[in-house]
Design a protein around this motif. Structure first.
Motif, PDB file in Angstrom:
ATOM      1  N   MET A   1      30.887  34.299  36.944  1.00  0.00           N
ATOM      2  CA  MET A   1      31.607  35.554  37.040  1.00  0.00           C
ATOM      3  C   MET A   1      33.060  35.315  37.441  1.00  0.00           C
ATOM      4  N   ARG A   2      33.250  34.318  38.300  1.00  0.00           N
ATOM      5  CA  ARG A   2      34.588  34.024  38.760  1.00  0.00           C
ATOM      6  C   ARG A   2      35.480  33.542  37.615  1.00  0.00           C
ATOM      7  N   LYS A   3      34.898  32.794  36.683  1.00  0.00           N
ATOM      8  CA  LYS A   3      35.665  32.293  35.548  1.00  0.00           C
ATOM      9  C   LYS A   3      36.182  33.441  34.683  1.00  0.00           C
ATOM     10  N   VAL A   4      35.358  34.467  34.518  1.00  0.00           N
ATOM     11  CA  VAL A   4      35.764  35.625  33.720  1.00  0.00           C
ATOM     12  C   VAL A   4      36.905  36.362  34.407  1.00  0.00           C
ATOM     13  N   LEU A   5      36.836  36.507  35.709  1.00  0.00           N
ATOM     14  CA  LEU A   5      37.904  37.179  36.450  1.00  0.00           C
ATOM     15  C   LEU A   5      39.194  36.373  36.399  1.00  0.00           C
ATOM     16  N   TYR A   6      39.114  35.054  36.523  1.00  0.00           N
ATOM     17  CA  TYR A   6      40.309  34.219  36.402  1.00  0.00           C
ATOM     18  C   TYR A   6      40.930  34.335  35.022  1.00  0.00           C
ATOM     19  N   THR A   7      40.096  34.349  34.012  1.00  0.00           N
ATOM     20  CA  THR A   7      40.597  34.474  32.640  1.00  0.00           C
ATOM     21  C   THR A   7      41.296  35.816  32.448  1.00  0.00           C
ATOM     22  N   ALA A   8      40.687  36.889  32.908  1.00  0.00           N
ATOM     23  CA  ALA A   8      41.290  38.212  32.778  1.00  0.00           C
ATOM     24  C   ALA A   8      42.605  38.301  33.558  1.00  0.00           C
ATOM     25  N   ALA A   9      42.633  37.712  34.744  1.00  0.00           N
ATOM     26  CA  ALA A   9      43.858  37.738  35.550  1.00  0.00           C
ATOM     27  C   ALA A   9      44.972  36.954  34.874  1.00  0.00           C
ATOM     28  N   ALA A  10      44.654  35.818  34.288  1.00  0.00           N
ATOM     29  CA  ALA A  10      45.669  35.028  33.600  1.00  0.00           C
ATOM     30  C   ALA A  10      46.201  35.774  32.377  1.00  0.00           C
ATOM     31  N   LEU A  11      45.322  36.434  31.638  1.00  0.00           N
ATOM     32  CA  LEU A  11      45.756  37.209  30.479  1.00  0.00           C
ATOM     33  C   LEU A  11      46.669  38.355  30.889  1.00  0.00           C
ATOM     34  N   LEU A  12      46.313  39.066  31.931  1.00  0.00           N
ATOM     35  CA  LEU A  12      47.149  40.171  32.401  1.00  0.00           C
ATOM     36  C   LEU A  12      48.483  39.671  32.931  1.00  0.00           C
ATOM     37  N   LEU A  13      48.473  38.550  33.616  1.00  0.00           N
ATOM     38  CA  LEU A  13      49.708  37.995  34.160  1.00  0.00           C
ATOM     39  C   LEU A  13      50.682  37.608  33.056  1.00  0.00           C
ATOM     40  N   CYS A  14      50.164  37.055  31.972  1.00  0.00           N
ATOM     41  CA  CYS A  14      51.042  36.628  30.874  1.00  0.00           C
ATOM     42  C   CYS A  14      51.457  37.790  29.981  1.00  0.00           C
ATOM     43  N   ALA A  15      50.658  38.822  29.873  1.00  0.00           N
ATOM     44  CA  ALA A  15      50.974  39.938  28.992  1.00  0.00           C
ATOM     45  C   ALA A  15      51.849  40.992  29.661  1.00  0.00           C
TER      46      ALA A  15
END
Length: 92
Positions: free
Chosen positions: A1-15
């Motif tokens: 679950m943590r991996k999914v949250l990290y991925t979503a956070a990285a996507l939001l940070l870059c977008a």
């Protein structure tokens, strides 16, 4: 679950910067004063600086209004998402 949250956070940070940039470019142009509103222009051999600026502004407005389907903003968003995925992959 943590991996999914990290991925979503990285996507939001870059977008986020791309989204802010696209919002900043959609601001309407300032309105021209009433004295300069659509006055009849006569062709001249030596146009004034103001006439050249108006002509260039009209041409740029026309070109920006006819943005193609694959405009630059779309590719910036795609690049930002790709960078976010790469950052998420490196962090995980």
């Amino acid at each position: 679950m943590r991996k999914v949250l990290y991925t979503a956070a990285a996507l939001l940070l870059c977008a986020a910067p791309v989204r802010a940039q696209s919002l900043a470019t959609t601001d309407p142009a300032p309105a021209a004063p009433a004295s300069e509103a659509k006055a009849e222009r006569t062709p001249s051999l030596f146009p004034t600086t103001d006439e050249v600026r108006r002509t260039v502004a009209d041409a740029e407005a026309k070109r920006n209004a006819e943005a193609p389907l694959g405009s630059r903003d779309w590719w910036y968003l795609v690049a930002a998402i790709a960078i976010g995925v790469i950052i998420a992959a490196v962090l995980l």
